[in-house]
Every structure is written in structure tokens, then in C-alpha cells.
Write an enzyme that holds these catalytic residues in place. Structure first.
Site, mmCIF file in Angstrom:
data_model
loop_
_atom_site.group_PDB
_atom_site.id
_atom_site.type_symbol
_atom_site.label_atom_id
_atom_site.label_comp_id
_atom_site.label_asym_id
_atom_site.label_seq_id
_atom_site.Cartn_x
_atom_site.Cartn_y
_atom_site.Cartn_z
ATOM 1 N N CYS A 135 94.967 -7.216 24.371
ATOM 2 C CA CYS A 135 93.683 -7.544 25.004
ATOM 3 C C CYS A 135 92.595 -6.573 24.548
ATOM 4 O O CYS A 135 92.568 -5.418 24.983
ATOM 5 C CB CYS A 135 93.854 -7.490 26.522
ATOM 6 S SG CYS A 135 92.300 -7.690 27.403
ATOM 7 N N CYS A 138 90.184 -5.382 27.337
ATOM 8 C CA CYS A 138 90.766 -4.399 28.257
ATOM 9 C C CYS A 138 90.865 -3.010 27.616
ATOM 10 O O CYS A 138 90.649 -2.008 28.290
ATOM 11 C CB CYS A 138 92.177 -4.805 28.677
ATOM 12 S SG CYS A 138 92.399 -6.543 29.000
ATOM 13 N N ASP A 139 91.220 -2.946 26.336
ATOM 14 C CA ASP A 139 91.660 -1.664 25.776
ATOM 15 C C ASP A 139 90.811 -1.106 24.629
ATOM 16 O O ASP A 139 91.086 0.000 24.154
ATOM 17 C CB ASP A 139 93.121 -1.801 25.284
ATOM 18 C CG ASP A 139 94.061 -2.122 26.431
ATOM 19 O OD1 ASP A 139 93.791 -1.680 27.559
ATOM 20 O OD2 ASP A 139 95.073 -2.821 26.210
#
Ligand code: NAP
Length: 315
Positions: A135, A138-139
Site C-alpha cells: 500500500c 499507507c507506507d
């Protein structure tokens, strides 16, 4: 029939939420069950540029929030719940949830989507969250000014590689062939982006490190030659983002709903499955285009069909 819903939708991604909206607007008593957070895969999407009319800078999470609000405004109930077993053949469909409770409904829409395919190589599991990610939204931030390797050659890999260039010093797309699968318009952007490099005819064979990713073994798919890529000394690590397609979430329906050899549900154009009163919508369907717009369209069609179904049956 108290406590029996008109329509239960399994999954609160774009398909499930559209079905909820159309179902609730048709005055059905609607429950949407979601095992995690509403949104499905789209909440991991950084940029939604191809949903007609979406606001500039729309992201997966902002679009989903608007869908959830709209759905609830018309009376659909969204609840957290993991369906573990289904009994769909009767007039009243029964869903058994984790924790032991049971939900009954006159119709069901399966909108459980798909999850990211893994590489299944040594080190992948061990280093997930420690350098390996599925993701970008997200990261990405963890890899500011660092190097990132993005695996895959489809729309997702290339779009997410473009997004990752906003954070990383360099993004290398690792693809098993020498030609991308992604749409030409997306490819063109990637070829023009100075931060994007390509490692063609390559797969990741192993991921190694001590607590975090420190190196990986890359194999040339043509020659079989293996190369070890080590993290630059100044950071001691790099990111590996994996975008190699998706696997449909149809496990719990095996034996009940007809699935094709890839695990997807095949439907007619009205999204009926092999069981009357049960419909499939979104990415779990066998289809040629998996997009927010096609998932949303599926949800609308399935909800209207569910309404027609319950009106045609005597309960
Ligand atoms: P995809 O189109 O199935 O592409 C998967 C990629 O991963 C392919 O390049 C494939 O290589 C590679 N791959 C598969 N298994 C692999 C393995 N074990 N090791 C290494 N590489 C592997 O998946 P996707 O890109 O996630 O897209 C899924 C669907 O969503 C598609 O229908 C796509 O069009 C859609 N989508 C659309 C947009 C958009 O329109 N903006 C954005 C994202 C996704 P090969 O090419 O060699 O098979």
C-alpha cells in the site's frame, strides 16, 4: 418477518456502498457488513483521476467517506462483521458471523472484492511492514528520500510507482517481462518521469535483512542470473512495494456459489449468481474492467435486481 433484512450486502467497497445506496433509496431494509474498514482496496489508492466528476485531488479515502455518508443518509446500516459461513439456498438467506451471531435476509449481494497477491518468496512475510508493503498511500512516507522498488507491470504498479516518486529519491519498477501491461497513458507518464527506472525481465527471488529489509536477490527471467541488491549505506534499507494483481475473496462461498477456475464469480448481465436472490458486484466478478466506476455500476444493478427478486417472492 421481524429481524429479517430485505438486503444484506457483504463488503463495503465501492460496489457494496453503491448497492447500499440504491437499496436504501428503494426503501429496502439494508445492512452492509464489512470485516475491516469501509472502502476495500480503494482506500489504499492515492489518486482517483478517472471516476467521472470526482473532485480534484480526490483520494481513495475521501471518495469512500462521501459514499459512506451518502449511503447512511438514505438509511442503509453499515456494521462491522465477518461472515464465516453462508447458507444461501433457501428463500431466507442465512449468514453466520464470527462471534456466533446470525443474520437473515431475503436477498444478498456479495461485494467482497479482492486482496493483493503475494510474491510468495522467502523473506516476504517476515519483512512485511519492515520494508515490504502492499500500500503506497499507507507506507510511502516511511521512505522519504530513500530508494523504492515497485514490483509489477500493471496499472496499479505503474500508478503507485508514480505516486511513490513524490517521496522517494528513486523508484525502480521490477517487472518480469520487458513490456508493461499498464494502460499506454499511464506508461507514458512513467517513461517521462526522471525518478523512475526499470529493471526488466526480473523477479525478486528472496528478501533478506536483520529486522528490516537490507538486501534482495533479483533473478533475470531470461538468463536465470541472480544479483544481490543491497541497501545504500546511508539508509541501510529500501522499500519493496508489491503490486502483482489481486485474488478474489470468494473462499467462504466455495460449494455454495459457482466460481470459475480463477475463483471469481460469473454472473449474467443482471449480476445474478447461480442462486436466486444472491448477486455479485465489483471485483469478485469475472469482468473485463475492474475500476471504481464499474464496481459502482455493479452495485446499482445488483440492488435493483434484489428489490425485484424480493417483490416477486411470497415470504
Ligand atoms: P494486473 O493488471 O493483473 O497486473 C499484475 C502485474 O503483476 C502484471 O504486470 C503481471 O505481470 C505481474 N505479476 C503477476 N504475478 C506476478 C508474480 N508472481 N511475480 C511478478 N510479477 C507478477 O493487476 P493490477 O495492476 O493490480 O490491476 C488490476 C485491475 O485493476 C486491472 O484490471 C487494472 O486495469 C485495474 N486498475 C486500473 C487503474 C486505472 O485505470 N487507473 C488503476 C489500478 C488498477 P505480466 O504483465 O507479465 O502478467
Amino acid at each position: 418477518m421481524e429481524n429479517v433484512y430485505d438486503l444484506v450486502i457483504i463488503g463495503a467497497g465501492p460496489a457494496g456502498l453503491s448497492a447500499g445506496l440504491y437499496g436504501a433509496r428503494s426503501r429496502m431494509n439494508v445492512l452492509i457488513l464489512e470485516k475491516e474498514k469501509s472502502g476495500g482496496q480503494i482506500v489504499t489508492t492515492s489518486d482517483i483521476a478517472n471516476y467521472p466528476g470526482s473532485i480534484p485531488d480526490a483520494t481513495g479515502p475521501t471518495l469512500i467517506k462521501r459514499m459512506v455518508d451518502q449511503c447512511e443518509e438514505f438509511g442503509a446500516k453499515i456494521e462491522k462483521g465477518t461472515v464465516e459461513e453462508v447458507d444461501l439456498k433457501g428463500k431466507i438467506k442465512k449468514l453466520h458471523l464470527k462471534g456466533g451471531s446470525e443474520v437473515e435476509s431475503k436477498s444478498v449481494i456479495i461485494a467482497t472484492g479482492a486482496y493483493p497477491r503475494r510474491l510468495n518468496v522467502p523473506g516476504e512475510k517476515e519483512f512485511t511492514g519492515k520494508g515490504v508493503s502492499y500500500c503506497a498511500t499507507c507506507d510511502a512516507d516511511f521512505f522519504t528520500d530513500m530508494e523504492i522498488y515497485c514490483v509489477g507491470g500493471g496499472d496499479t504498479a505503474v500508478e503507485e510507482a508514480l505516486f511513490l516518486t513524490k517521496f522517494a529519491s528513486k523508484v525502480t519498477i521490477v517487472h518480469r517481462r520487458d513490456e508493461l501491461r499498464a494502460a499506454k497513458s499511464i506508461q507514458e507518464k512513467a517513461f517521462k518521469n526522471e525518478k523512475i527506472n526499470f529493471l526488466w525481465n526480473s523477479t525478486i527471488d528472496e528478501i533478506r535483512g536483520d529486522g528490516i529489509v537490507e538486501e534482495m536477490v533479483v533473478k533475470n527471467t531470461k538468463t536465470g542470473e541472480k544479483t544481490v541488491i543491497k541497501a545504500p549505506e546511508e539508509f541501510g534499507t529500501f522499500g519493496i512495494f508489491v503490486f502483482v494483481g489481486y485474488i478474489p475473496n470468494t473462499e467462504i462461498f466455495k460449494g455454495e456459489i459457482e466460481l470459475n477456475d480463477k475463483g471469481y464469480i460469473e454472473t449474467c448481465q443482471n449480476l445474478k449468481t447461480n442462486i436466486p436472490g444472491v448477486y455479485a458486484a465489483g471485483d469478485i466478478r469475472e469482468k473485463s474492467l475492474r475500476q471504481v466506476i464499474t464496481a459502482a455500476a455493479d452495485g446499482a444493478i445488483a440492488a435493483i435486481q434484489a428489490e425485484r427478486h424480493i417483490e416477486s417472492i411470497e415470504y
